[in-house]
Structures are given as structure tokens and as C-alpha cells.
Enzyme design. Structure first.
Site, PDB file in Angstrom:
ATOM      1  N   ARG A   1       0.864  -1.165   0.000  1.00 31.67           N
ATOM      2  CA  ARG A   1       0.000   0.000   0.000  1.00 31.67           C
ATOM      3  C   ARG A   1       0.903   1.218   0.000  1.00 31.67           C
ATOM      4  NH1 ARG A   1      -3.679   1.770   3.725  1.00 31.67           N
ATOM      5  NH2 ARG A   1      -2.154   1.284   5.316  1.00 31.67           N
TER       6      ARG A   1
ATOM      7  N   ARG B   1      -1.417   9.798   3.151  1.00 27.25           N
ATOM      8  CA  ARG B   1      -2.470  10.159   4.111  1.00 27.25           C
ATOM      9  C   ARG B   1      -3.169  11.421   3.653  1.00 27.25           C
ATOM     10  NH1 ARG B   1       1.454   9.667   9.297  1.00 27.25           N
ATOM     11  NH2 ARG B   1       1.662   7.405   9.252  1.00 27.25           N
TER      12      ARG B   1
ATOM     13  N   ASP C   1      11.035  -5.087  12.523  1.00 30.91           N
ATOM     14  CA  ASP C   1      11.207  -3.988  13.457  1.00 30.91           C
ATOM     15  C   ASP C   1      11.554  -4.567  14.825  1.00 30.91           C
ATOM     16  OD1 ASP C   1      10.966  -1.553  12.133  1.00 30.91           O
ATOM     17  OD2 ASP C   1       8.775  -1.677  12.072  1.00 30.91           O
TER      18      ASP C   1
HETATM   19  C1  LIG Z   1      19.187   0.669   8.908  1.00 32.96           C
HETATM   20  C2  LIG Z   1      18.169   0.038   9.809  1.00 32.96           C
HETATM   21  C3  LIG Z   1      17.319   0.839  10.540  1.00 32.96           C
HETATM   22  C4  LIG Z   1      16.383   0.269  11.396  1.00 32.96           C
HETATM   23  N1  LIG Z   1      15.546   1.098  12.081  1.00 32.96           N
HETATM   24  C5  LIG Z   1      14.622   0.569  12.907  1.00 32.96           C
HETATM   25  C6  LIG Z   1      13.723   1.419  13.606  1.00 32.96           C
HETATM   26  O1  LIG Z   1      13.763   2.640  13.487  1.00 32.96           O
HETATM   27  N2  LIG Z   1      12.810   0.837  14.426  1.00 32.96           N
HETATM   28  C7  LIG Z   1      12.733  -0.537  14.581  1.00 32.96           C
HETATM   29  O2  LIG Z   1      11.887  -1.016  15.345  1.00 32.96           O
HETATM   30  N3  LIG Z   1      13.593  -1.363  13.925  1.00 32.96           N
HETATM   31  C8  LIG Z   1      14.519  -0.843  13.097  1.00 32.96           C
HETATM   32  N4  LIG Z   1      15.390  -1.676  12.431  1.00 32.96           N
HETATM   33  C9  LIG Z   1      15.326  -3.135  12.665  1.00 32.96           C
HETATM   34  C10 LIG Z   1      16.230  -3.607  13.829  1.00 32.96           C
HETATM   35  O3  LIG Z   1      17.569  -3.346  13.524  1.00 32.96           O
HETATM   36  C11 LIG Z   1      15.988  -5.104  14.051  1.00 32.96           C
HETATM   37  O4  LIG Z   1      14.668  -5.288  14.509  1.00 32.96           O
HETATM   38  C12 LIG Z   1      16.891  -5.756  15.074  1.00 32.96           C
HETATM   39  O5  LIG Z   1      18.223  -5.509  14.789  1.00 32.96           O
HETATM   40  C13 LIG Z   1      16.633  -7.256  15.087  1.00 32.96           C
HETATM   41  O6  LIG Z   1      17.438  -7.857  16.048  1.00 32.96           O
HETATM   42  P1  LIG Z   1      18.124  -9.252  15.782  1.00 32.96           P
HETATM   43  O7  LIG Z   1      18.714  -9.652  17.090  1.00 32.96           O
HETATM   44  O8  LIG Z   1      17.184 -10.183  15.126  1.00 32.96           O
HETATM   45  O9  LIG Z   1      19.278  -8.950  14.706  1.00 32.96           O
HETATM   46  P2  LIG Z   1      20.650  -8.176  14.852  1.00 32.96           P
HETATM   47  O10 LIG Z   1      20.465  -6.915  15.607  1.00 32.96           O
HETATM   48  O11 LIG Z   1      21.230  -8.078  13.490  1.00 32.96           O
HETATM   49  O12 LIG Z   1      21.562  -9.146  15.732  1.00 32.96           O
HETATM   50  C14 LIG Z   1      22.145 -10.331  15.204  1.00 32.96           C
HETATM   51  C15 LIG Z   1      23.535 -10.450  15.801  1.00 32.96           C
HETATM   52  O13 LIG Z   1      24.080 -11.723  15.464  1.00 32.96           O
HETATM   53  C16 LIG Z   1      25.481 -11.572  15.287  1.00 32.96           C
HETATM   54  N5  LIG Z   1      25.954 -12.724  14.527  1.00 32.96           N
HETATM   55  C17 LIG Z   1      25.557 -13.068  13.268  1.00 32.96           C
HETATM   56  N6  LIG Z   1      26.177 -14.199  12.885  1.00 32.96           N
HETATM   57  C18 LIG Z   1      26.972 -14.574  13.919  1.00 32.96           C
HETATM   58  C19 LIG Z   1      27.866 -15.685  14.132  1.00 32.96           C
HETATM   59  N7  LIG Z   1      28.054 -16.628  13.187  1.00 32.96           N
HETATM   60  N8  LIG Z   1      28.528 -15.779  15.307  1.00 32.96           N
HETATM   61  C20 LIG Z   1      28.350 -14.835  16.277  1.00 32.96           C
HETATM   62  N9  LIG Z   1      27.511 -13.760  16.118  1.00 32.96           N
HETATM   63  C21 LIG Z   1      26.845 -13.650  14.961  1.00 32.96           C
HETATM   64  C22 LIG Z   1      25.591 -10.245  14.568  1.00 32.96           C
HETATM   65  O14 LIG Z   1      26.888  -9.686  14.721  1.00 32.96           O
HETATM   66  C23 LIG Z   1      24.511  -9.412  15.255  1.00 32.96           C
HETATM   67  O15 LIG Z   1      25.048  -8.650  16.327  1.00 32.96           O
HETATM   68  C24 LIG Z   1      16.305  -1.132  11.529  1.00 32.96           C
HETATM   69  C25 LIG Z   1      17.146  -1.948  10.772  1.00 32.96           C
HETATM   70  C26 LIG Z   1      18.050  -1.367   9.898  1.00 32.96           C
HETATM   71  C27 LIG Z   1      18.901  -2.262   9.057  1.00 32.96           C
END
Ligand SMILES: Cc1cc2nc3c(=O)[nH]c(=O)nc-3n(C[C@H](O)[C@H](O)[C@H](O)COP(=O)(O)OP(=O)(O)OC[C@H]3O[C@@H](n4cnc5c(N)ncnc54)[C@H](O)[C@@H]3O)c2cc1C
Length: 386
Positions: free
Chosen positions: A177, A181, A354
Site C-alpha cells: 500500500r 495520508r 522492526d
Molecule cells: C538501517 C536500519 C534501521 C532500522 N531502524 C529501525 C527502527 O527505526 N525501528 C525498529 O523497530 N527497527 C529498526 N530496524 C530493525 C532492527 O535493527 C531489528 O529489529 C533488530 O536488529 C533485530 O534484532 P536481531 O537480534 O534479530 O538482529 P541483529 O540486531 O542483526 O543481531 C544479530 C547479531 O548476530 C550476530 N551474529 C551473526 N552471525 C553470527 C555468528 N556466526 N557468530 C556470532 N555472532 C553472529 C551479529 O553480529 C549481530 O550482532 C532497523 C534496521 C536497519 C537495518
């Protein structure tokens, strides 16, 4: 009477996903080793103070907490004071600055009108290309619903810079979508709750991990060989990497941030998008505006550039073209064959999530682990389907 031995769990990744699972399962009595390849916890939500200006930096791009999930909102309140924050984004298009998401102010300013909501809705509908009955591409979708002028000013260049693919080749599903707004609401999110942790996100994750049963191993990249040493693994790294990219590399976009320090106020807003193709960055984030309760004479900005993710780059946004989804399906099949691994989080399930979704899913994964343990049935490879 013999006691059941405590289960040893490994969690790969100390982002929100890994930390929330660790938090919940440590309290349920499990011993947890959490492995993180970076020198810090908090994953992509990592924040730190800039040593030279004192400004709180969102090291991997701006993160604004928002959710309509009251459970998640209440959960995060335990670990931080959330300050009121409403994300209002501006866009430079052509030679002018507009309000985002596209709203009544944007439409009136763009067309030099004073439309009411109903007039604007009728006007925008009249701009749409009715000959496009079933839009299959992003471009057709935009032309169908907002017409060429708005599409070219706000979507075409920005989308090409962000995804590196002509909008005419992107599936319409990228933007189901169009965010438009017909009132003056310029709150970027429509979530019920929105806020910014007073001291950034890193202390939240540190608190989640602060438990006698949790051992955090930083600077340690682990691989599939890890699984043999643990009763169960929660893996929040890239799913294709776990399998050594056996069936190929899933497509990601990566980001480059070019940091600049200035004095005073650089742009007067946390985020400004740049829609024109002749400007190479997609947006500029001015970090002190994410903490409007603080006061700093100096300022730090990140110019954000998007490009295809290379072998050594940090994966940010999953591209999810048809070819990626086909490859993902093969990894999902492999994942279901793993005996004691659950794939979680944004990288483990190859989805944009997010923070509030990542947290909700992590809580659900931990609860499911306890539940299947009680029932004596195996933990599934996925709690949230990729
Ligand atoms: C540019 C950007 C802006 C964003 N802005 C928002 C926002 O404004 N609001 C919002 O709600 N969300 C936002 N997000 C989303 C948010 O970043 C994610 O929701 C969040 O990071 C998810 O957490 P996660 O633990 O799943 O992943 P991650 O934060 O990526 O954590 C995964 C971790 O695993 C580690 N890892 C990976 N492989 C290995 C390995 N083999 N061995 C050891 N460690 C490893 C990585 O180093 C990393 O630290 C944004 C994302 C991006 C890319």
C-alpha cells in the site's frame, strides 16, 4: 533420586532476538552461552556516545522504538526509561523540502493547492493511471495509485538508490500500500506507542543479559560445528551462512555511513530523505535529534548510502526477489533437517523485522522452548516462518 541435568543452550547473536531469548530462558533455569562476533552486544540496535561530542550515536542507522503490542511495550519499560519521541521525517525532492509520509501538507505544497482531505483524495485518484488494472511492478503500483508526478518526485529515485533495482523490475509487493495520508498527520509511524530509550539501546541489552546463568562471549564468530556441544542452539545469524552458503548467497543490501561533525544544528530534524537521483545518499540522520531532551553544541550526521551487500559487508535489508525466495525455500528445507537448531531473528529468518517484532518473536520462541520441553516434543526449526 537423580536430578535431570540442566540443559546447556547456545545462542548465536547478542542482538535483541538473542538477548531476549537468553533473558527468558535463564530465568526458566537454563544455562546459556551467547556468542557474538562483534565486540559489543545489541546487534544493529547498538548505540554509543560519540567521544568527541557526547552525542548518542545509532551506530548502524537510526532506530526508533514503536509498537502497538502492549505486551512488548510493557516488557521494554522494565529495562529503560522511554522518553517521548515522535518520528517526523522530511524529504528533499527536486529543489524543495516536503513532509513524509506523503500527507495533505505534502500534496498541497507539491501542487500549490489548499485541498481539503476529500478534495485531495479525489485529486490524487484522478492522477492515477486507470489503464493499469493489475499492477505487478512497484512502478506500475505507484503509477496506478498516485500518478507520474508524485511517483517520480518521491518514489522513483529513492527506490532506485535504496534497492539498486529499477522500480519497473521490483515486485509490487515491496510496497503493498503506498503510504499516503489525506490529513496533516506527519507521524512516520502509526503505532500506538513510540519512544526513545533515554540512554540508548545498548544498556537495555546489557540488562537483558545480566544474569548468573548467562555467559556472553564477544568477538567470537561461531559456526555449525557449535551445535554438537549444546543441547540446543538458537541461531540469529544469517541462515545461508549457517549452511556455508551451500545453495548460494541470499541477496542483501548493505549500508555505508559517512560520518561528519559540525557545530550547531545541521538540518533541524532527525532524518531527511533525499529523493533525487543526483544526490548519492538516501538520507541524512542527525543523531542529537534522536535525543531531543539533551543539549549539545556540536552535532554528528551520518550520510547513508545503500549498495549491494558483498561477502565482507554487514547484511542490512533482505532483498527478497523471486530468486532469493527460491533459495530461501531450499535453506528452510535444510533447516528442518537440523536436529537441535532453531533459526530466529531478522537474519535467521531472512526478513526485515522492526525491534518490537523481533522482541515479540523472541519471547514466543523462548516460551515455545519451555513448552515443548515440558511436553517432551522436539523444538521446531522455526517459531516464526521465514
Ligand atoms: C538501517 C536500519 C534501521 C532500522 N531502524 C529501525 C527502527 O527505526 N525501528 C525498529 O523497530 N527497527 C529498526 N530496524 C530493525 C532492527 O535493527 C531489528 O529489529 C533488530 O536488529 C533485530 O534484532 P536481531 O537480534 O534479530 O538482529 P541483529 O540486531 O542483526 O543481531 C544479530 C547479531 O548476530 C550476530 N551474529 C551473526 N552471525 C553470527 C555468528 N556466526 N557468530 C556470532 N555472532 C553472529 C551479529 O553480529 C549481530 O550482532 C532497523 C534496521 C536497519 C537495518
Amino acid at each position: 533420586m537423580s536430578k535431570t541435568p540442566v540443559k546447556r543452550l547456545a545462542i548465536v547473536g547478542a542482538g535483541f532476538t538473542g538477548a531476549v531469548i537468553a533473558y527468558r530462558l535463564a530465568r526458566a533455569g537454563f544455562d546459556i552461552d551467547i556468542f557474538e562476533s562483534r565486540p559489543h552486544v545489541a546487534g544493529n540496535c547498538y548505540t554509543e556516545r560519540d567521544p568527541s561530542t557526547g552525542v548518542m550515536l545509532h551506530a548502524y542507522g537510526p532506530h526508533i522504538f514503536h509498537t502497538s503490542n502492549e505486551l512488548v511495550w510493557r516488557f521494554v519499560q522494565q529495562f529503560a526509561e522511554f522518553m517521548p519521541f515522535t518520528n517526523r521525517v522530511k524529504a528533499v525532492a527536486g529543489t524543495r523540502v516536503f513532509s513524509l509520509p506523503l500527507n495533505l501538507l505534502t500534496i498541497n505544497q507539491f501542487f500549490g493547492k489548499t485541498f481539503s482531505p476529500a478534495e485531495a483524495e479525489r485529486f490524487v485518484a484522478s492522477l492515477g493511471d486507470d489503464s493499469i488494472v493489475n499492477p505487478l511492478t512497484f512502478e506500475d503500483q505507484a503509477l496506478r495509485y498516485v500518478g507520474r508526478d508524485l511517483y517520480e518526485a518521491f518514489f522513483k529515485g529513492y527506490t532506485l538508490k535504496q534497492w539498486g533495482i529499477e522500480p519497473s523490475k521490483l515486485p509490487a509487493s515491496i510496497l503493498k500500500r503506498l503510504p499516503i495520508r489525506f490529513n496533516y498527520d506527519d507521524n512516520y509511524y502509526s503505532s500506538v506507542f513510540q519512544g526513545m530509550p533515554r540512554h540508548g539501546y545498548t544498556p537495555i541489552v546489557e540488562k537483558l543479559l545480566d544474569h548468573a546463568r548467562i555467559r556472553v562471549h564477544l568477538n567470537l564468530k561461531v559456526d555449525r560445528g557449535l551445535a554438537a556441544a549444546f543441547d540446543h542452539v538458537f541461531y540469529s545469524g544469517p541462515i545461508d551462512e549457517w549452511f556455508g552458503h551451500e545453495v548460494g548467497r541470499l541477496g542483501y543490501r548493505t549500508l555505508d555511513f559517512v560520518c561528519e561533525r559540525h557545530s550547531g544544528d545541521y538540518q533541524g530534524n532527525p532524518v531527511i530523505n533525499y529523493c533525487n537521483l543526483d544526490v548519492p545518499w538516501t538520507r541524512i540522520a542527525e543523531h542529537k535529534h534522536f535525543s531531543p531532551w539533551e543539549s549539545h553544541d556540536q552535532t554528528v550526521i551520518f550520510k547513508e548510502f545503500s549498495r549491494e551487500c558483498g561477502v565482507r559487508d554487514t547484511p542490512y535489508y533482505p532483498v527478497r526477489l523471486v530468486v532469493d525466495d527460491a533459495m530461501l525455500a531450499r535453506y528452510v528445507t535444510l533447516a528442518h533437517r537440523e536436529a537441535n537448531v532453531t533459526f530466529v531473528g531478522r537474519l535467521g529468518t531472512y526478513r526485515y523485522l522492526d525491534m518490537h517484532v523481533a522482541i515479540a518473536e523472541a519471547l514466543a520462541a523462548a516460551d515455545r522452548f519451555v513448552e515443548v520441553g515440558n511436553k517432551g516434543i522436539p523444538m521446531p526449526a522455526f517459531v516464526a516462518e521465514p
